[in-house]
Write a protein that holds these residues in place. Structure first.
Motif, PDB file in Angstrom:
ATOM      1  N   PHE A 403       5.973  -4.492  -3.445  1.00  0.00           N
ATOM      2  CA  PHE A 403       4.635  -4.446  -4.042  1.00  0.00           C
ATOM      3  C   PHE A 403       4.192  -5.896  -4.129  1.00  0.00           C
ATOM      4  O   PHE A 403       4.833  -6.702  -4.808  1.00  0.00           O
ATOM      5  CB  PHE A 403       4.706  -3.780  -5.414  1.00  0.00           C
ATOM      6  N   TYR A 404       3.111  -6.257  -3.467  1.00  0.00           N
ATOM      7  CA  TYR A 404       2.795  -7.668  -3.265  1.00  0.00           C
ATOM      8  C   TYR A 404       1.298  -7.853  -3.014  1.00  0.00           C
ATOM      9  O   TYR A 404       0.534  -6.884  -2.934  1.00  0.00           O
ATOM     10  CB  TYR A 404       3.607  -8.213  -2.089  1.00  0.00           C
ATOM     11  N   TYR A 412       1.306  -2.272  -0.899  1.00  0.00           N
ATOM     12  CA  TYR A 412       2.632  -1.663  -0.994  1.00  0.00           C
ATOM     13  C   TYR A 412       3.115  -1.415   0.427  1.00  0.00           C
ATOM     14  O   TYR A 412       2.400  -0.845   1.265  1.00  0.00           O
ATOM     15  CB  TYR A 412       2.604  -0.339  -1.753  1.00  0.00           C
ATOM     16  N   ALA A 413       4.345  -1.845   0.719  1.00  0.00           N
ATOM     17  CA  ALA A 413       4.940  -1.622   2.042  1.00  0.00           C
ATOM     18  C   ALA A 413       6.294  -0.972   1.879  1.00  0.00           C
ATOM     19  O   ALA A 413       7.078  -1.337   0.991  1.00  0.00           O
ATOM     20  CB  ALA A 413       5.076  -2.931   2.808  1.00  0.00           C
ATOM     21  N   HIS A 414       6.577   0.004   2.734  1.00  0.00           N
ATOM     22  CA  HIS A 414       7.897   0.644   2.769  1.00  0.00           C
ATOM     23  C   HIS A 414       8.476   0.432   4.162  1.00  0.00           C
ATOM     24  O   HIS A 414       7.928   0.901   5.165  1.00  0.00           O
ATOM     25  CB  HIS A 414       7.807   2.135   2.459  1.00  0.00           C
ATOM     26  N   ASN A 415       9.588  -0.294   4.201  1.00  0.00           N
ATOM     27  CA  ASN A 415      10.278  -0.608   5.455  1.00  0.00           C
ATOM     28  C   ASN A 415      11.358   0.442   5.673  1.00  0.00           C
ATOM     29  O   ASN A 415      12.368   0.473   4.966  1.00  0.00           O
ATOM     30  CB  ASN A 415      10.881  -2.019   5.357  1.00  0.00           C
ATOM     31  N   PHE A 416      11.140   1.326   6.664  1.00  0.00           N
ATOM     32  CA  PHE A 416      12.085   2.401   6.947  1.00  0.00           C
ATOM     33  C   PHE A 416      13.140   1.896   7.924  1.00  0.00           C
ATOM     34  O   PHE A 416      12.911   1.791   9.123  1.00  0.00           O
ATOM     35  CB  PHE A 416      11.360   3.619   7.530  1.00  0.00           C
ATOM     36  N   VAL A 417      14.304   1.517   7.373  1.00  0.00           N
ATOM     37  CA  VAL A 417      15.500   1.037   8.087  1.00  0.00           C
ATOM     38  C   VAL A 417      15.162   0.136   9.272  1.00  0.00           C
ATOM     39  O   VAL A 417      15.809   0.189  10.323  1.00  0.00           O
ATOM     40  CB  VAL A 417      16.410   2.202   8.519  1.00  0.00           C
ATOM     41  N   VAL A 424       0.158   0.115   2.702  1.00  0.00           N
ATOM     42  CA  VAL A 424      -1.083   0.573   2.076  1.00  0.00           C
ATOM     43  C   VAL A 424      -1.621  -0.582   1.238  1.00  0.00           C
ATOM     44  O   VAL A 424      -0.865  -1.190   0.471  1.00  0.00           O
ATOM     45  CB  VAL A 424      -0.832   1.820   1.192  1.00  0.00           C
ATOM     46  N   ARG A 425      -2.935  -0.882   1.366  1.00  0.00           N
ATOM     47  CA  ARG A 425      -3.524  -2.008   0.641  1.00  0.00           C
ATOM     48  C   ARG A 425      -4.732  -1.548  -0.169  1.00  0.00           C
ATOM     49  O   ARG A 425      -5.336  -0.512   0.119  1.00  0.00           O
ATOM     50  CB  ARG A 425      -3.968  -3.104   1.607  1.00  0.00           C
ATOM     51  N   SER A 426      -5.073  -2.376  -1.170  1.00  0.00           N
ATOM     52  CA  SER A 426      -6.333  -2.139  -1.867  1.00  0.00           C
ATOM     53  C   SER A 426      -7.482  -2.336  -0.886  1.00  0.00           C
ATOM     54  O   SER A 426      -7.383  -3.100   0.080  1.00  0.00           O
ATOM     55  CB  SER A 426      -6.471  -3.081  -3.061  1.00  0.00           C
ATOM     56  N   ASP A 427      -8.579  -1.621  -1.119  1.00  0.00           N
ATOM     57  CA  ASP A 427      -9.697  -1.679  -0.179  1.00  0.00           C
ATOM     58  C   ASP A 427     -10.327  -3.060  -0.115  1.00  0.00           C
ATOM     59  O   ASP A 427     -10.826  -3.476   0.941  1.00  0.00           O
ATOM     60  CB  ASP A 427     -10.767  -0.649  -0.579  1.00  0.00           C
ATOM     61  N   GLY A 465      -5.502   3.582  -1.410  1.00  0.00           N
ATOM     62  CA  GLY A 465      -4.508   4.634  -1.289  1.00  0.00           C
ATOM     63  C   GLY A 465      -4.177   4.926   0.154  1.00  0.00           C
ATOM     64  O   GLY A 465      -4.849   4.445   1.077  1.00  0.00           O
ATOM     65  N   GLY A 466      -3.153   5.718   0.363  1.00  0.00           N
ATOM     66  CA  GLY A 466      -2.744   6.064   1.715  1.00  0.00           C
ATOM     67  C   GLY A 466      -1.457   6.860   1.709  1.00  0.00           C
ATOM     68  O   GLY A 466      -1.007   7.339   0.659  1.00  0.00           O
ATOM     69  N   ARG A 467      -0.835   6.987   2.889  1.00  0.00           N
ATOM     70  CA  ARG A 467       0.359   7.813   3.076  1.00  0.00           C
ATOM     71  C   ARG A 467       1.531   6.980   3.558  1.00  0.00           C
ATOM     72  O   ARG A 467       1.380   6.027   4.326  1.00  0.00           O
ATOM     73  CB  ARG A 467       0.095   8.893   4.135  1.00  0.00           C
TER      74      ARG A 467
END
Length: 510
Positions: A403-404, A412-417, A424-427, A465-467
């Motif tokens: 979260f940065y 927010y970034a999710h690094n999948f392996v 996903v970023r604020s607009d 927001g996002g997925r």
């Protein structure tokens, strides 16, 4: 890995792992490491033959193995530096040296094609040649957490069957050891007495003339379970004193007694959704005799009484050393709740972290895997320039989340392996000053590693927001923990601007 080490082995293994097994076995016989009548075990039916692989498979697999070979040479050189240093200090010949050539057999965990990221395996994700090819020139470098294919692991475990994790067979347990102590241990000789790693400490104590400790810092000690093998180093004709030893990892289990071994391979060392894992009491056991040095000839059908004797002995040893009951789950056991073991977080559902709290292991913070969660940051954003840097980050470039701020936008970034990073970023950028920023993840449920919806808020108002479609299900990292205010070591994402950027003195509510 320094590039000269990689360059030195480039092309040295283009002949492939099946031929490498033959070459290694011939060399082992030439050196007398294996008996002259030892037999090379058959190729593993679960691993494709070298000639069955495509050209790209062979290229990628060989490049992965070259990195392993370079690493082994690099390690040897630095062990040499250590010994040279002891020699320069005049204490080398007064030093008892044990050099164990591996921990428990070469690892086949990455499956038939290897992996660019060991954390993928730890999360039950197999990589393909297509996944690794774009990173071909990064193998062995700082951006890779590479791992060799199963076929090359099998070659490293010549002349035995199987590999690490398969603790039943010698390929998953037996490894070489060099011992050096001039004037006390004969140089250039070989010993074939049965020993185990638990025998090393008793051996050191015997050479040092020290008793086994009854207590350490006031804490009573259990008796050391190993057997000193000084007797074998002193006399190559001495009879074995370590007569019985059990082995077990995740249901793969075996028993050694007076040269005989009874073993059962319960599950594969690599993830395979098609592998049918039987109940533990339905495993097929194999039996090998004292004269079968490589476990090449299964005698189970011919000698059922002997097999039963050894199976019973395994149960006796298992009860004695707290092996039972056997839990054959693997990745589920990373989760303390599922594994039914004590959790440092206990029943907590919230946690407050402060700036300067860094490198926190996964078991010391709340678990955000496979569930919904909210992270709230109390931040002061700077005047005159867009905010950037980590508020909180867990894991690293091989798997994790952060979260940065990026160019003033809460992200927010999710690094999948290491295979994909969803962001996903604020607009819009968030203004300078004090703010309460929040990321909420609403998990889809329905199993481990699923996705969910991200909502980013600032001062109670939704700003983006996002997925996220895939999430790390089991383990972000072995050694990269959680940091507040920056992202240490390998960063989760590459868009902080620098590898470790301090954000504006945040506090975190989780």
């Amino acid at each position: 890995m320094p590039q000269p080490y990689l360059d030195e082995v480039r092309g040295a293994f283009d002949h492939g792992y099946d031929e490498q097994r033959e070459r290694t076995f011939a060399r082992q016989k030439e050196l007398g490491i294996v008996p002259a009548d030892a037999e090379l075990t058959a190729p593993n039916a679960q691993i494709p033959l070298w000639d069955e692989l495509g050209d790209d498979d062979r290229l990628v697999g060989t490049r992965l193995f070259e990195a392993y070979a370079a690493m082994a040479r690099h390690t040897d050189d630095h062990v040499g530096r250590l010994l040279d240093s002891l020699d320069e200090q005049g204490i080398l010949d007064d030093t008892l040296v044990f050099y164990i050539l591996g921990d428990n057999g070469a690892s086949a965990e990455a499956g038939a094609y290897g992996t660019f990221n060991e954390m993928a395996y730890q999360n039950n994700v197999l990589m393909t040649t297509e996944d690794i090819t774009p990173h071909l020139d990064e193998i062995g470098g700082p951006k890779a957490f590479n791992h060799i294919p199963a076929g090359w692991a099998h070659a490293l475990n010549t002349p035995y069957q199987w590999s690490k994790i398969v603790a039943s067979h010698w390929g998953g347990t037996r490894t070489g050891m060099v011992v050096r102590y001039p004037g006390r241990i004969p140089a250039g000789e070989q010993r074939d007495h049965f020993t185990h790693v638990i025998d090393v400490v008793p051996t050191i104590l015997e050479y040092a003339g020290l008793p086994q400790p009854d207590q350490v810092n006031g804490i009573p000690q259990r008796p050391i379970e190993g057997v000193s093998f000084k007797y074998a180093l002193d006399d190559d004709t001495a009879e074995d004193r370590h007569r019985t030893q059990y082995f077990e990892i995740a249901g793969n289990r075996g028993i050694y007694h007076d040269g005989w071994t009874a073993v059962t391979q319960h599950l594969l060392p690599w993830p395979d959704p098609n592998d049918r894992i039987p109940p533990l009491d339905q495993d097929d056991w194999e039996l090998y005799g004292p004269d079968d040095w490589t476990q090449a000839h299964d005698l189970a059908a011919e000698m059922p009484e002997k097999l039963r004797e050894l199976q019973d002995r395994f149960l006796i040893e298992g009860a004695k050393y707290n092996v039972l009951p056997i839990d054959d789950r693997q990745r589920e056991r990373f989760d303390a709740t599922i594994a039914n073991r004590p959790d440092l977080m206990g029943a907590r559902t919230s946690l407050t972290l402060r700036p300067g709290m860094t490198r926190l292991n996964e078991n010391t913070v709340l678990n955000v895997k496979n569930r919904s969660f909210t992270v709230t940051g109390f931040v002061t954003l700077p005047e005159g320039e867009p905010a950037r840097g980590a508020i909180v980050a867990q894991g690293g470039s091989f798997g994790g989340w952060s979260f940065y701020f990026h160019d003033g936008r809460a992200s927010y970034a999710h690094n999948f392996v290491g295979m994909e990073t969803a962001t996903v970023r604020s607009d819009e950028p968030i203004d300078a000053g004090e703010h309460v920023v929040e990321v909420r993840f609403d998990y889809d449920g329905g199993g481990a590693g699923r996705g969910g919806d991200i909502t980013i808020s600032s001062d109670g108002e939704r700003v983006g927001g996002g997925r996220i479609e895939r999430t790390v299900p089991a383990l972000f990292s072995f050694d990269e923990g959680l940091d507040v205010g920056f992202d240490s070591l390998d960063p989760v994402v590459e868009d902080y601007g620098t590898p470790a950027v301090r954000s504006p003195d945040p506090s975190i509510a989780w």
